[in-house]
Design an enzyme around this catalytic site. Sequence first.
Site, short mmCIF file in Angstrom:
data_model
loop_
_atom_site.label_atom_id
_atom_site.label_comp_id
_atom_site.label_asym_id
_atom_site.label_seq_id
_atom_site.Cartn_x
_atom_site.Cartn_y
_atom_site.Cartn_z
CG ASN A 145 -0.18 -0.10 2.51
OD1 ASN A 145 0.57 0.79 2.87
ND2 ASN A 145 -0.34 -1.21 3.22
CG ASP A 161 -6.82 -4.93 6.37
OD1 ASP A 161 -6.26 -4.95 7.48
OD2 ASP A 161 -7.44 -3.94 5.94
CG PHE A 196 -1.88 5.96 13.39
CD1 PHE A 196 -1.10 5.65 14.49
CD2 PHE A 196 -1.72 7.21 12.79
CE1 PHE A 196 -0.18 6.55 15.00
CE2 PHE A 196 -0.80 8.12 13.28
CZ PHE A 196 -0.03 7.80 14.39
CE LYS A 237 -8.45 -2.62 14.30
NZ LYS A 237 -7.45 -2.79 13.27
N1 CTP Z 1 -3.76 -2.97 12.00
C1 CTP Z 1 -3.08 -4.07 12.41
N2 CTP Z 1 -3.18 -5.24 11.72
C2 CTP Z 1 -3.94 -5.33 10.61
C3 CTP Z 1 -4.65 -4.19 10.17
C4 CTP Z 1 -4.53 -3.01 10.88
O1 CTP Z 1 -2.37 -4.00 13.43
N3 CTP Z 1 -4.02 -6.47 9.95
C5 CTP Z 1 -3.66 -1.73 12.78
C6 CTP Z 1 -2.98 -0.58 12.06
O2 CTP Z 1 -1.59 -0.56 12.36
C7 CTP Z 1 -3.69 0.63 12.63
C8 CTP Z 1 -5.08 0.12 12.96
O3 CTP Z 1 -4.98 -1.29 13.03
O4 CTP Z 1 -3.11 1.08 13.83
C9 CTP Z 1 -6.15 0.48 11.97
O5 CTP Z 1 -5.72 0.16 10.66
P1 CTP Z 1 -6.61 0.52 9.40
O6 CTP Z 1 -5.94 0.03 8.16
O7 CTP Z 1 -7.06 1.94 9.48
O8 CTP Z 1 -7.94 -0.30 9.68
P2 CTP Z 1 -8.32 -1.81 9.59
O9 CTP Z 1 -8.50 -2.31 10.99
O10 CTP Z 1 -7.38 -2.57 8.72
O11 CTP Z 1 -9.75 -1.71 8.93
P3 CTP Z 1 -10.16 -1.22 7.45
O12 CTP Z 1 -8.97 -1.53 6.55
O13 CTP Z 1 -11.35 -2.02 7.14
O14 CTP Z 1 -10.44 0.25 7.56
#
Ligand code: CTP
Length: 404
Positions: free
Chosen positions: A206, A275, A320, A338
């Site tokens: 990303n 993800d 974040f 979380k």
């Molecule tokens: N995060 C994580 N592990 C993942 C996905 C996210 O630890 N597999 C953490 C990121 O480091 C961040 C937070 O979760 O601190 C939110 O990440 P974000 O990408 O905004 O959200 P997601 O939980 O992945 O949800 P979505 O992509 O559906 O918005």
Amino acid sequence: MKGKGIVVGVTGGIAAYKAAELVRLLVREEAVVRVAMTANAARFVAPLTFEALSGNRILCDMWGPEAGAMDHISLGQEADLVIVAPATANFIGKMANGIGDDFLSTMLLAATAPVLVCPAMNVKMYGNPVVQKNLEVLKDRGVTVMEPGEGQLACRSEGKGRLPDPPEIVEEAQRLLSPRDLQGMRILVTAGPTVEPLDPVRYITNRSSGKMGYAVARAAWRRGASVVLVSGPTCIAPPRGVDFKPVRTAFEMRDTVFALAPRTHVIVKAAAVADYRPKSTADQKIKKGPRALTLDLEKNPDILAELGKTDTFSGILVGFAAETEELLGNAEAKLKAKNLDMIVANDVSRKDAGFETDTNAVKILFREGRMEETPLLGKDQVADLLLDRIKVLWEDRGERRRGD
Ligand code: CTP
């Protein structure tokens, strides 16, 4: 560094040309810079160069018209920091032995500001026991001495003796000018993207640049915390002073974070973790065929959510939220789901905030429902503001523990 008074002392070595860049960077950081040069330094670089870069009169000669009668006393007492870069073996010897035979050495005898000395010289000269002894004398007196870099030297020899790069000197100066209010805190920051391989030459990733997480790690180090930075691949050099742990995939990041979590007070998850990952990684490069290709993806672990549930980590957990819509609603949902103490919500659809930018404007949501909004700031400023809030949560947690 805005408004901080910094005296840059330049002595007579070839690295004096790098001091010009140092002055430029300090001025860019909005410091008020005065340059004092030795007579030999002025043989290497014209005083006019420093005058143009600093926007101030140069101090070279004790008796010249440019120095006020008391400048050799007042300058080092009114400054917030004195940096000697480059510092020659001769000048270090003078400092260590209390010799004041020109403007700069005399000013240093009377200086009360913190002093940072950046030696630069031939490798054998640097290794000479008398130079090393003089440096020890300076350190014992509270002077901060930066290790020279290694590599090819101007005298065509190889080894230790290079002036550290000017950005590194600025970094050290920023540390010396910062409050040490996070001393004792062990903080782990994750940053950058993760990459999930499809085959030996392709991966899914990303747009995260890592800038926000690196800024938090850098600011925490400056303020005295012990910092581990777990980072996916980025184009940024690891910050000075942090324990750098490079990772690639979400699984590698999870393993590294969980191994360190029990010894950590605060975890800041600024990383943009993928993800999903390809269900399988091909051993050989996938060849193109006649038809469209469909990728099978499976879910990666949510590291932050797992940290929120586990007994392995009982410190302050900060996440974040990167959003393109419904910023507050989505961030609040993530904070709760979380089990976080604080979440930093980023509107990544803005051009001046979020991914890849040097600036950021965030909304900070706290567990008890409070919300705070920042204006558009540099990522370094946002990092300091976040650490201010984290410090309060950390101290409060410590208080409650003691009260249990
Ligand atoms: N995060 C994580 N592990 C993942 C996905 C996210 O630890 N597999 C953490 C990121 O480091 C961040 C937070 O979760 O601190 C939110 O990440 P974000 O990408 O905004 O959200 P997601 O939980 O992945 O949800 P979505 O992509 O559906 O918005």
